[in-house]
Design a protein around this motif. Structure first.
Motif, PDB file in Angstrom:
ATOM      1  N   GLN A   4     -84.529 -26.256  34.315  1.00 19.07           N
ATOM      2  CA  GLN A   4     -83.176 -26.770  34.053  1.00 19.07           C
ATOM      3  C   GLN A   4     -82.685 -26.202  32.733  1.00 19.07           C
ATOM      4  O   GLN A   4     -83.452 -26.082  31.780  1.00 19.07           O
ATOM      5  N   PRO A   5     -81.390 -25.823  32.730  1.00 13.92           N
ATOM      6  CA  PRO A   5     -80.874 -25.276  31.451  1.00 13.92           C
ATOM      7  C   PRO A   5     -80.909 -26.345  30.362  1.00 13.92           C
ATOM      8  O   PRO A   5     -80.635 -27.516  30.611  1.00 13.92           O
ATOM      9  N   GLN A   6     -81.273 -25.931  29.225  1.00 13.00           N
ATOM     10  CA  GLN A   6     -81.328 -26.852  28.076  1.00 13.00           C
ATOM     11  C   GLN A   6     -79.936 -27.099  27.528  1.00 13.00           C
ATOM     12  O   GLN A   6     -79.147 -26.179  27.384  1.00 13.00           O
ATOM     13  N   MET A   7     -79.602 -28.471  27.268  1.00 15.83           N
ATOM     14  CA  MET A   7     -78.293 -28.839  26.667  1.00 15.83           C
ATOM     15  C   MET A   7     -78.354 -28.632  25.168  1.00 15.83           C
ATOM     16  O   MET A   7     -79.325 -29.023  24.515  1.00 15.83           O
ATOM     17  N   THR A   8     -77.355 -27.982  24.756  1.00 12.09           N
ATOM     18  CA  THR A   8     -77.281 -27.769  23.319  1.00 12.09           C
ATOM     19  C   THR A   8     -76.889 -29.085  22.643  1.00 12.09           C
ATOM     20  O   THR A   8     -76.430 -30.051  23.267  1.00 12.09           O
ATOM     21  N   ALA A   9     -77.076 -29.118  21.366  1.00  8.64           N
ATOM     22  CA  ALA A   9     -76.715 -30.330  20.589  1.00  8.64           C
ATOM     23  C   ALA A   9     -75.226 -30.643  20.704  1.00  8.64           C
ATOM     24  O   ALA A   9     -74.810 -31.790  20.778  1.00  8.64           O
ATOM     25  N   GLN A  10     -74.428 -29.600  20.780  1.00  6.33           N
ATOM     26  CA  GLN A  10     -72.967 -29.800  20.894  1.00  6.33           C
ATOM     27  C   GLN A  10     -72.627 -30.443  22.225  1.00  6.33           C
ATOM     28  O   GLN A  10     -71.795 -31.342  22.319  1.00  6.33           O
ATOM     29  N   ASP A  11     -73.335 -29.969  23.318  1.00  7.19           N
ATOM     30  CA  ASP A  11     -73.077 -30.550  24.636  1.00  7.19           C
ATOM     31  C   ASP A  11     -73.501 -32.008  24.692  1.00  7.19           C
ATOM     32  O   ASP A  11     -72.854 -32.857  25.317  1.00  7.19           O
ATOM     33  N   GLN A  12     -74.601 -32.301  24.031  1.00  5.24           N
ATOM     34  CA  GLN A  12     -75.078 -33.686  24.014  1.00  5.24           C
ATOM     35  C   GLN A  12     -74.063 -34.595  23.318  1.00  5.24           C
ATOM     36  O   GLN A  12     -73.814 -35.718  23.757  1.00  5.24           O
ATOM     37  N   ARG A  13     -73.524 -34.121  22.222  1.00 11.60           N
ATOM     38  CA  ARG A  13     -72.533 -34.946  21.498  1.00 11.60           C
ATOM     39  C   ARG A  13     -71.288 -35.161  22.356  1.00 11.60           C
ATOM     40  O   ARG A  13     -70.693 -36.256  22.400  1.00 11.60           O
ATOM     41  N   ALA A  14     -70.850 -34.155  23.092  1.00 11.98           N
ATOM     42  CA  ALA A  14     -69.655 -34.284  23.946  1.00 11.98           C
ATOM     43  C   ALA A  14     -69.910 -35.279  25.061  1.00 11.98           C
ATOM     44  O   ALA A  14     -69.043 -36.099  25.410  1.00 11.98           O
ATOM     45  N   ALA A  15     -71.107 -35.233  25.642  1.00 11.27           N
ATOM     46  CA  ALA A  15     -71.427 -36.176  26.726  1.00 11.27           C
ATOM     47  C   ALA A  15     -71.434 -37.607  26.209  1.00 11.27           C
ATOM     48  O   ALA A  15     -70.968 -38.548  26.852  1.00 11.27           O
ATOM     49  N   ARG A  16     -72.045 -37.745  25.011  1.00 10.97           N
ATOM     50  CA  ARG A  16     -72.100 -39.075  24.424  1.00 10.97           C
ATOM     51  C   ARG A  16     -70.697 -39.622  24.145  1.00 10.97           C
ATOM     52  O   ARG A  16     -70.384 -40.772  24.400  1.00 10.97           O
ATOM     53  N   ALA A  17     -69.800 -38.767  23.648  1.00 12.48           N
ATOM     54  CA  ALA A  17     -68.407 -39.190  23.351  1.00 12.48           C
ATOM     55  C   ALA A  17     -67.678 -39.589  24.614  1.00 12.48           C
ATOM     56  O   ALA A  17     -66.884 -40.546  24.642  1.00 12.48           O
ATOM     57  N   MET A  18     -67.967 -38.868  25.727  1.00 17.84           N
ATOM     58  CA  MET A  18     -67.300 -39.188  26.994  1.00 17.84           C
ATOM     59  C   MET A  18     -67.732 -40.562  27.489  1.00 17.84           C
ATOM     60  O   MET A  18     -66.926 -41.362  27.955  1.00 17.84           O
ATOM     61  N   ARG A  19     -69.096 -40.830  27.368  1.00 17.02           N
ATOM     62  CA  ARG A  19     -69.593 -42.126  27.805  1.00 17.02           C
ATOM     63  C   ARG A  19     -68.980 -43.245  26.977  1.00 17.02           C
ATOM     64  O   ARG A  19     -68.588 -44.300  27.491  1.00 17.02           O
ATOM     65  N   GLN A  20     -68.885 -43.038  25.667  1.00 21.98           N
ATOM     66  CA  GLN A  20     -68.298 -44.053  24.781  1.00 21.98           C
ATOM     67  C   GLN A  20     -66.824 -44.301  25.113  1.00 21.98           C
ATOM     68  O   GLN A  20     -66.333 -45.417  25.099  1.00 21.98           O
ATOM     69  N   SER A  21     -66.100 -43.214  25.451  1.00 21.95           N
ATOM     70  CA  SER A  21     -64.669 -43.357  25.788  1.00 21.95           C
ATOM     71  C   SER A  21     -64.486 -44.185  27.037  1.00 21.95           C
ATOM     72  O   SER A  21     -63.591 -45.041  27.136  1.00 21.95           O
ATOM     73  N   LYS A  22     -65.384 -43.944  28.066  1.00 24.72           N
ATOM     74  CA  LYS A  22     -65.282 -44.705  29.294  1.00 24.72           C
ATOM     75  C   LYS A  22     -65.579 -46.184  29.040  1.00 24.72           C
ATOM     76  O   LYS A  22     -64.901 -47.091  29.565  1.00 24.72           O
ATOM     77  N   ILE A  23     -66.580 -46.409  28.170  1.00 25.31           N
ATOM     78  CA  ILE A  23     -66.921 -47.798  27.852  1.00 25.31           C
ATOM     79  C   ILE A  23     -65.756 -48.495  27.157  1.00 25.31           C
ATOM     80  O   ILE A  23     -65.393 -49.630  27.468  1.00 25.31           O
ATOM     81  N   MET A  24     -65.090 -47.808  26.206  1.00 25.45           N
ATOM     82  CA  MET A  24     -63.967 -48.394  25.461  1.00 25.45           C
ATOM     83  C   MET A  24     -62.785 -48.659  26.391  1.00 25.45           C
ATOM     84  O   MET A  24     -62.079 -49.668  26.258  1.00 25.45           O
ATOM     85  N   SER A  25     -62.568 -47.750  27.342  1.00 27.40           N
ATOM     86  CA  SER A  25     -61.467 -47.964  28.292  1.00 27.40           C
ATOM     87  C   SER A  25     -61.720 -49.198  29.133  1.00 27.40           C
ATOM     88  O   SER A  25     -60.816 -49.994  29.411  1.00 27.40           O
ATOM     89  N   ILE A  26     -62.990 -49.367  29.555  1.00 26.35           N
ATOM     90  CA  ILE A  26     -63.330 -50.542  30.357  1.00 26.35           C
ATOM     91  C   ILE A  26     -63.130 -51.826  29.543  1.00 26.35           C
ATOM     92  O   ILE A  26     -62.583 -52.822  30.021  1.00 26.35           O
ATOM     93  N   ILE A  27     -63.564 -51.771  28.281  1.00 25.09           N
ATOM     94  CA  ILE A  27     -63.414 -52.949  27.408  1.00 25.09           C
ATOM     95  C   ILE A  27     -61.931 -53.275  27.189  1.00 25.09           C
ATOM     96  O   ILE A  27     -61.504 -54.430  27.264  1.00 25.09           O
ATOM     97  N   ALA A  28     -61.089 -52.220  26.945  1.00 28.56           N
ATOM     98  CA  ALA A  28     -59.648 -52.440  26.700  1.00 28.56           C
ATOM     99  C   ALA A  28     -58.977 -53.023  27.930  1.00 28.56           C
ATOM    100  O   ALA A  28     -58.153 -53.946  27.850  1.00 28.56           O
ATOM    101  N   ALA A  29     -59.338 -52.480  29.108  1.00 28.77           N
ATOM    102  CA  ALA A  29     -58.740 -53.005  30.339  1.00 28.77           C
ATOM    103  C   ALA A  29     -59.127 -54.458  30.546  1.00 28.77           C
ATOM    104  O   ALA A  29     -58.319 -55.311  30.945  1.00 28.77           O
TER     105      ALA A  29
END
Length: 401
Positions: A4-29
Motif C-alpha cells: 500500500q502506498p505510504q501516506m505522507t504527513a501532509q496527507d495525514q493532516r488533510a484527512a484528519r482535518a476533513m474528519r474534524q470538519s465532518k464532526i463539527m458539521s454534525i455537531i452544528a446541525a
C-alpha cells in the motif's frame, strides 16, 4: 506482494482535518435542531400560558358622572351636535406690500363661517376675507373647498357672503333666530375656529348686555383698519380671533348673532352682530341679486336718559333724529325725506319692534330689503304718529342709515 502506498504527513493532516470538519458539521446541525426544538417548545408553552392567563380588569368608578350629564350640559352638547356640521373654518392668504411697495409679503389668517343655504352660501365677517388673495373653506367633516367666491360685503356692517362650488353635495344650513327678542342673562353657545387652530371649538355663557357700540380694528403688516360697530350683543362666552364670523346660538340651536370682536383689555367680554341686521342682505344674496342693503336716510343718536336731557327730548328711549356736524339730519331725496321725517323726530318703533329695547335703527332696518315698506312710529312735538317709508338701496358714499 503488493504494498500500500505510504501516506505522507501532509496527507495525514488533510484527512484528519476533513474528519474534524465532518464532526463539527454534525455537531452544528445538532445544535441548530436543538435550538429549533427548544424555540418551538417555548412558543407552544407561552401560547398556552397566554390563553390561560387572567386579564387585568381596569378600575371602574361606582358612578360615572360623564355618563350622567346635567340638564345644562345636555343642552349645550345638543346645540353643539346640531350646529357644528353647519359651521366651517375659513383660511385666507393675504398679500401685503411694504410701505415702499417694493416687496410683497404673504401671510395666512383664519376665521369662521356659517352655512346659510343648501347650495353653498356662507356668511362670515367682512374683515375675515376683505384682504384675501385666496380663500379656502374646510367643513366640519374635513371636506376642503378651494373654489370659493366672495359674493359681496355689507357696506354698513362687518358682514360678507361667500359662495362655495359644492356640486351635487347638499349642505346643512343653520336656522336663524330672532335677535330682537334676546334677553340679558339668556344662555348662549359660541362655535368657531378658535385661534385659527382648533376647529369647531364650543364655548358657552350668557348674554351680558345688548346695544353695545364697539370700535373694532384689524391690522396687517402694513395697514390698519378701524370700523365702528353699533348695537352689538355682549357675551361672556369665550370668543377668540379665529371665531370671527362664527355663530352665537341660543339653546335651541338658532343663530342669534355673528361673532365679531373680543375686548383685548378685558376678560370675558366678546361681541356679536345681531342676526336680524343681516337678514335683508341675506335675502337678496340668496335671490341672486348680490348684497343689497336697505336704506332710510336719517341721521340719529340713540337716546338714553342722559342723552335725552342733553338734546332736550321728552322721550327717554328711541332714535333722536339730529344733525351730525355739518351734515343734515335728513338726507335730501332719501326715503326718510320723502316720508316727511324731520329733525328732532324720535323714532320709537319700526313696524312692531321697539327701537332701543329690540335694536337700533340700523339693525332693525337691516332686516328688510330695498323696496320694502316699513311703518315708523315717531314722536313729534309730544304727539305720536305713524309714517310709512319705502326703503331704497344704499349706494356707496351715502351717509345716514
Amino acid at each position: 506482494m503488493n504494498q500500500q502506498p505510504q501516506m505522507t504527513a501532509q496527507d495525514q493532516r488533510a484527512a484528519r482535518a476533513m474528519r474534524q470538519s465532518k464532526i463539527m458539521s454534525i455537531i452544528a446541525a445538532g445544535a441548530l435542531a436543538l435550538v429549533f426544538v427548544v424555540a418551538m417548545a417555548m412558543w407552544v408553552y407561552l401560547r398556552t400560558i397566554d390563553r390561560n392567563a387572567t386579564v387585568t380588569e381596569r378600575d371602574q368608578v361606582s358612578t360615572d358622572g360623564n355618563l350622567a350629564p346635567t340638564a345644562d350640559e345636555s343642552a349645550v352638547a345638543n346645540v353643539a351636535d346640531k350646529a357644528s356640521k353647519s359651521v366651517v373654518s375659513i383660511i385666507t392668504n393675504i398679500e401685503e406690500s411694504s410701505s415702499l411697495r417694493t416687496t410683497t409679503r404673504q401671510s395666512a389668517a383664519a376665521g369662521t363661517g356659517i352655512i346659510v343655504s343648501k347650495d353653498g352660501y356662507i356668511v362670515t365677517n367682512k374683515h375675515v376675507v376683505s384682504k384675501a388673495s385666496s380663500i379656502r373653506v374646510i367643513a366640519s367633516d374635513g371636506t376642503r373647498y378651494d373654489d370659493v367666491r366672495v359674493v359681496g360685503e355689507d357696506p354698513l356692517n362687518d358682514i360678507a357672503y361667500l359662495k362655495l362650488e359644492v356640486g351635487n353635495t347638499v349642505l346643512t344650513p343653520l336656522s336663524l333666530g330672532d335677535s330682537a327678542t334676546v334677553r340679558v342673562g339668556q344662555s348662549v353657545v359660541a362655535i368657531g375656529n378658535a385661534l385659527g387652530r382648533y376647529q369647531n371649538t364650543v364655548t358657552s355663557g350668557i348674554i351680558s348686555g345688548k346695544g353695545r357700540p364697539v370700535t373694532a380694528s384689524t391690522s396687517g403688516n402694513s395697514t390698519q383698519r378701524t370700523e365702528s360697530l353699533t348695537d352689538l350683543i355682549q357675551t361672556d362666552a369665550a370668543v377668540n380671533s379665529g371665531n370671527s364670523g362664527g355663530p352665537l346660538l341660543n339653546r335651541s340651536g338658532q343663530v342669534i348673532g355673528i361673532n365679531v370682536a373680543v375686548a383685548t383689555n378685558a376678560q370675558g367680554i366678546s361681541f356679536a352682530i345681531p342676526v336680524n341686521a343681516m337678514k335683508g342682505t341675506l335675502k337678496s344674496v340668496l335671490a341672486g341679486k348680490g348684497v343689497r342693503r336697505a336704506y332710510l336716510g336719517a341721521r340719529y343718536v340713540m337716546l338714553t336718559p342722559d342723552v335725552a336731557k342733553q338734546v332736550g327730548a321728552s322721550a327717554k328711549e328711541g332714535a333722536y333724529v339730529m344733525t351730525s356736524g355739518d351734515k343734515s339730519a335728513i338726507v335730501a331725496g332719501s326715503p326718510a325725506d320723502k316720508a316727511g321725517l324731520r329733525e328732532k323726530d324720535v323714532i320709537t318703533k319700526i313696524n312692531s319692534l321697539v327701537v332701543g329695547k329690540q335694536g337700533d335703527v340700523s339693525s332693525l332696518i337691516g332686516e328688510y330689503q330695498p323696496g320694502d315698506v316699513v311703518a315708523l312710529t315717531i314722536l313729534r312735538d309730544g304727539k305720536e304718529r305713524v309714517v310709512r317709508v319705502t326703503l331704497s338701496e344704499y349706494q356707496s358714499g351715502e351717509s345716514g342709515e
